[in-house]
Design a protein around this motif. Structure first.
Motif, PDB file in Angstrom:
ATOM      1  N   GLN A 107       0.825  -1.203   0.000  1.00  0.00           N
ATOM      2  CA  GLN A 107       0.000   0.000   0.000  1.00  0.00           C
ATOM      3  C   GLN A 107       0.858   1.251   0.000  1.00  0.00           C
ATOM      4  O   GLN A 107       1.859   1.354   0.707  1.00  0.00           O
ATOM      5  N   ASN A 108       0.443   2.227  -0.804  1.00  0.00           N
ATOM      6  CA  ASN A 108       1.042   3.562  -0.814  1.00  0.00           C
ATOM      7  C   ASN A 108      -0.116   4.550  -0.873  1.00  0.00           C
ATOM      8  O   ASN A 108      -0.623   4.868  -1.946  1.00  0.00           O
ATOM      9  N   GLY A 109      -0.568   4.994   0.300  1.00  0.00           N
ATOM     10  CA  GLY A 109      -1.714   5.893   0.344  1.00  0.00           C
ATOM     11  C   GLY A 109      -2.975   5.211  -0.156  1.00  0.00           C
ATOM     12  O   GLY A 109      -3.376   4.163   0.356  1.00  0.00           O
ATOM     13  N   LEU A 110      -3.606   5.788  -1.172  1.00  0.00           N
ATOM     14  CA  LEU A 110      -4.822   5.221  -1.746  1.00  0.00           C
ATOM     15  C   LEU A 110      -4.515   4.310  -2.931  1.00  0.00           C
ATOM     16  O   LEU A 110      -5.406   4.009  -3.733  1.00  0.00           O
ATOM     17  N   HIS A 111      -3.270   3.868  -3.008  1.00  0.00           N
ATOM     18  CA  HIS A 111      -2.850   3.017  -4.124  1.00  0.00           C
ATOM     19  C   HIS A 111      -2.164   1.740  -3.635  1.00  0.00           C
ATOM     20  O   HIS A 111      -1.687   1.667  -2.508  1.00  0.00           O
ATOM     21  N   SER A 112      -2.132   0.780  -4.516  1.00  0.00           N
ATOM     22  CA  SER A 112      -1.263  -0.376  -4.371  1.00  0.00           C
ATOM     23  C   SER A 112      -0.110  -0.128  -5.342  1.00  0.00           C
ATOM     24  O   SER A 112      -0.335   0.159  -6.518  1.00  0.00           O
ATOM     25  N   LEU A 133       1.480   2.589  -9.878  1.00  0.00           N
ATOM     26  CA  LEU A 133       0.424   2.733  -8.870  1.00  0.00           C
ATOM     27  C   LEU A 133      -0.901   2.235  -9.442  1.00  0.00           C
ATOM     28  O   LEU A 133      -1.285   2.604 -10.550  1.00  0.00           O
ATOM     29  N   ARG A 134      -1.586   1.402  -8.668  1.00  0.00           N
ATOM     30  CA  ARG A 134      -2.915   0.924  -9.029  1.00  0.00           C
ATOM     31  C   ARG A 134      -3.903   1.331  -7.933  1.00  0.00           C
ATOM     32  O   ARG A 134      -3.529   1.423  -6.769  1.00  0.00           O
ATOM     33  N   PRO A 135      -5.166   1.561  -8.264  1.00  0.00           N
ATOM     34  CA  PRO A 135      -6.147   1.961  -7.242  1.00  0.00           C
ATOM     35  C   PRO A 135      -6.255   0.912  -6.139  1.00  0.00           C
ATOM     36  O   PRO A 135      -6.476  -0.268  -6.422  1.00  0.00           O
ATOM     37  N   ARG A 186     -12.015 -16.576   0.339  1.00  0.00           N
ATOM     38  CA  ARG A 186     -11.420 -17.546  -0.584  1.00  0.00           C
ATOM     39  C   ARG A 186      -9.899 -17.465  -0.634  1.00  0.00           C
ATOM     40  O   ARG A 186      -9.244 -18.374  -1.172  1.00  0.00           O
ATOM     41  N   GLY A 187      -9.333 -16.382  -0.106  1.00  0.00           N
ATOM     42  CA  GLY A 187      -7.880 -16.300  -0.003  1.00  0.00           C
ATOM     43  C   GLY A 187      -7.176 -15.689  -1.192  1.00  0.00           C
ATOM     44  O   GLY A 187      -5.950 -15.629  -1.218  1.00  0.00           O
ATOM     45  N   TYR A 188      -7.916 -15.189  -2.146  1.00  0.00           N
ATOM     46  CA  TYR A 188      -7.299 -14.504  -3.288  1.00  0.00           C
ATOM     47  C   TYR A 188      -8.321 -13.604  -3.960  1.00  0.00           C
ATOM     48  O   TYR A 188      -9.521 -13.749  -3.769  1.00  0.00           O
ATOM     49  N   ALA A 189      -7.806 -12.646  -4.740  1.00  0.00           N
ATOM     50  CA  ALA A 189      -8.661 -11.699  -5.464  1.00  0.00           C
ATOM     51  C   ALA A 189      -8.374 -11.792  -6.959  1.00  0.00           C
ATOM     52  O   ALA A 189      -7.234 -12.056  -7.367  1.00  0.00           O
ATOM     53  N   VAL A 190      -9.405 -11.558  -7.747  1.00  0.00           N
ATOM     54  CA  VAL A 190      -9.262 -11.519  -9.201  1.00  0.00           C
ATOM     55  C   VAL A 190      -9.720 -10.152  -9.683  1.00  0.00           C
ATOM     56  O   VAL A 190     -10.856  -9.742  -9.422  1.00  0.00           O
ATOM     57  N   SER A 191      -8.846  -9.436 -10.348  1.00  0.00           N
ATOM     58  CA  SER A 191      -9.174  -8.134 -10.927  1.00  0.00           C
ATOM     59  C   SER A 191      -9.198  -8.301 -12.442  1.00  0.00           C
ATOM     60  O   SER A 191      -8.153  -8.468 -13.071  1.00  0.00           O
ATOM     61  N   MET A 192     -10.398  -8.263 -13.022  1.00  0.00           N
ATOM     62  CA  MET A 192     -10.560  -8.547 -14.447  1.00  0.00           C
ATOM     63  C   MET A 192     -10.935  -7.284 -15.216  1.00  0.00           C
ATOM     64  O   MET A 192     -11.980  -6.685 -14.962  1.00  0.00           O
ATOM     65  N   ASN A 193     -10.059  -6.863 -16.141  1.00  0.00           N
ATOM     66  CA  ASN A 193     -10.326  -5.705 -16.995  1.00  0.00           C
ATOM     67  C   ASN A 193     -10.638  -4.449 -16.183  1.00  0.00           C
ATOM     68  O   ASN A 193     -11.325  -3.549 -16.663  1.00  0.00           O
ATOM     69  N   GLN A 194     -10.109  -4.365 -14.964  1.00  0.00           N
ATOM     70  CA  GLN A 194     -10.414  -3.229 -14.092  1.00  0.00           C
ATOM     71  C   GLN A 194      -9.558  -2.007 -14.423  1.00  0.00           C
ATOM     72  O   GLN A 194     -10.051  -0.893 -14.483  1.00  0.00           O
ATOM     73  N   VAL A 195      -8.271  -2.230 -14.580  1.00  0.00           N
ATOM     74  CA  VAL A 195      -7.344  -1.127 -14.814  1.00  0.00           C
ATOM     75  C   VAL A 195      -6.885  -1.103 -16.273  1.00  0.00           C
ATOM     76  O   VAL A 195      -6.844  -0.057 -16.907  1.00  0.00           O
ATOM     77  N   THR A 196      -6.566  -2.287 -16.802  1.00  0.00           N
ATOM     78  CA  THR A 196      -6.104  -2.408 -18.190  1.00  0.00           C
ATOM     79  C   THR A 196      -7.069  -3.294 -18.960  1.00  0.00           C
ATOM     80  O   THR A 196      -7.357  -4.412 -18.524  1.00  0.00           O
ATOM     81  N   PRO A 197      -7.594  -2.833 -20.100  1.00  0.00           N
ATOM     82  CA  PRO A 197      -8.516  -3.660 -20.890  1.00  0.00           C
ATOM     83  C   PRO A 197      -7.880  -4.980 -21.304  1.00  0.00           C
ATOM     84  O   PRO A 197      -6.687  -5.039 -21.622  1.00  0.00           O
ATOM     85  N   HIS A 198      -8.672  -6.051 -21.260  1.00  0.00           N
ATOM     86  CA  HIS A 198      -8.246  -7.390 -21.690  1.00  0.00           C
ATOM     87  C   HIS A 198      -7.128  -7.954 -20.809  1.00  0.00           C
ATOM     88  O   HIS A 198      -6.415  -8.861 -21.236  1.00  0.00           O
ATOM     89  N   ALA A 199      -6.977  -7.423 -19.611  1.00  0.00           N
ATOM     90  CA  ALA A 199      -5.929  -7.909 -18.711  1.00  0.00           C
ATOM     91  C   ALA A 199      -6.543  -8.262 -17.353  1.00  0.00           C
ATOM     92  O   ALA A 199      -7.484  -7.608 -16.892  1.00  0.00           O
ATOM     93  N   THR A 200      -5.998  -9.300 -16.754  1.00  0.00           N
ATOM     94  CA  THR A 200      -6.498  -9.775 -15.463  1.00  0.00           C
ATOM     95  C   THR A 200      -5.322 -10.028 -14.538  1.00  0.00           C
ATOM     96  O   THR A 200      -4.218 -10.354 -14.984  1.00  0.00           O
TER      97      THR A 200
END
Length: 246
Positions: A107-112, A133-135, A186-200
């Motif tokens: 974590q860096n402030g409001l970012h990862s 930096l990612r949200p 579940r012990g993990y997170a999936v971020s799908m197309n959240q920040v970069t299109p077509h990327a997970t």
């Protein structure tokens, strides 16, 4: 880059991050060209880092490489995790096993923020940069870092983010809490197309002591491939973490 950064300080850190990425000795010209900096000021900066003991200069080859002083910086922060190269070994193992880009984040402030990146080796792959930096509230690594916080803290972060953001749709705290609870369960997170299109990105937490700053690792790649391999990648991550940090 943030406007309130001191340019010389930022560039010194960027030089060290450059070496962490290329992992070999390099001449001044390569570093300058990589960042688009003037060769003269880059040379002066790197000579200063030599004088301070953070870079070693090979006069014969006219190349620079980080010194042992750099390797020892911060080893007290996550002693057990860094001992015997455990963390580097984990990242390299996941990179080799999946061929995907692997990141380490905190974590860096409001970012990862990505502290380390190992680029993927698959023909089609994600290319990420150290320092990115990612949200915190929507990225995969960010959501896993949130799983270590209580609901009150997450609500405060959400209010702070919404006040600072000009997004048309503010983050709904209750929806975020439900998502974080699912990730925690579940012990993990999936971020799908959240920040970069077509990327997970598939993210997990690393085991840390209560006094240590939480860290998350992520496997990033093209959405179709990561979703098809979700169970396999999750199992690979869990087994690698358990083997190294039992």
């Amino acid at each position: 880059m943030e406007k309130n950064l001191v340019k010389s300080a930022a560039r010194a850190i960027q030089v060290l991050e450059f070496f962490d990425t290329v992992r070999r000795a390099s001449p001044v010209a390569e570093v300058a060209d990589h960042f688009g900096w003037p060769h003269s000021s880059t040379s002066a900066l790197m000579r200063s880092l030599v004088s301070l003991g953070y870079l070693h200069f090979d006069a014969g080859a006219r190349t620079y490489i980080p010194s042992m002083r750099v390797a020892l910086l911060g080893d007290w922060l996550h002693g057990p995790m860094l001992s015997h190269g455990k963390l580097s070994q984990l990242l390299e193992q996941l990179n080799h096993a999946t061929g995907e880009t692997v990141v380490l984040a905190a974590q860096n402030g409001l970012h990862s923020q990505y502290l380390r990146v190992l680029q993927g080796t698959n023909t089609l792959r994600m290319h990420l940069q150290i320092g990115t930096l990612r949200p915190l509230l929507s990225s995969g690594t960010g959501r896993m870092l949130l799983t270590q916080m209580d609901d009150g803290t997450i609500r405060k972060l959400t209010r702070k983010f919404n006040l600072a953001s000009d997004a048309a749709h503010p983050v709904n705290a209750e929806e975020l809490l439900r998502q974080v609870a699912e990730d925690r369960e579940r012990g993990y997170a999936v971020s799908m197309n959240q920040v970069t299109p077509h990327a997970t990105l598939i993210a997990m937490l690393l085991p840390t002591r209560p006094t240590e700053k939480p860290l998350a690792i992520g496997i990033a790649g093209l959405t179709d491939r990561l979703i098809a391999n979700e169970r396999k990648y999750v199992r690979t991550m869990q087994e690698a973490i358990n083997a190294l940090f039992e």
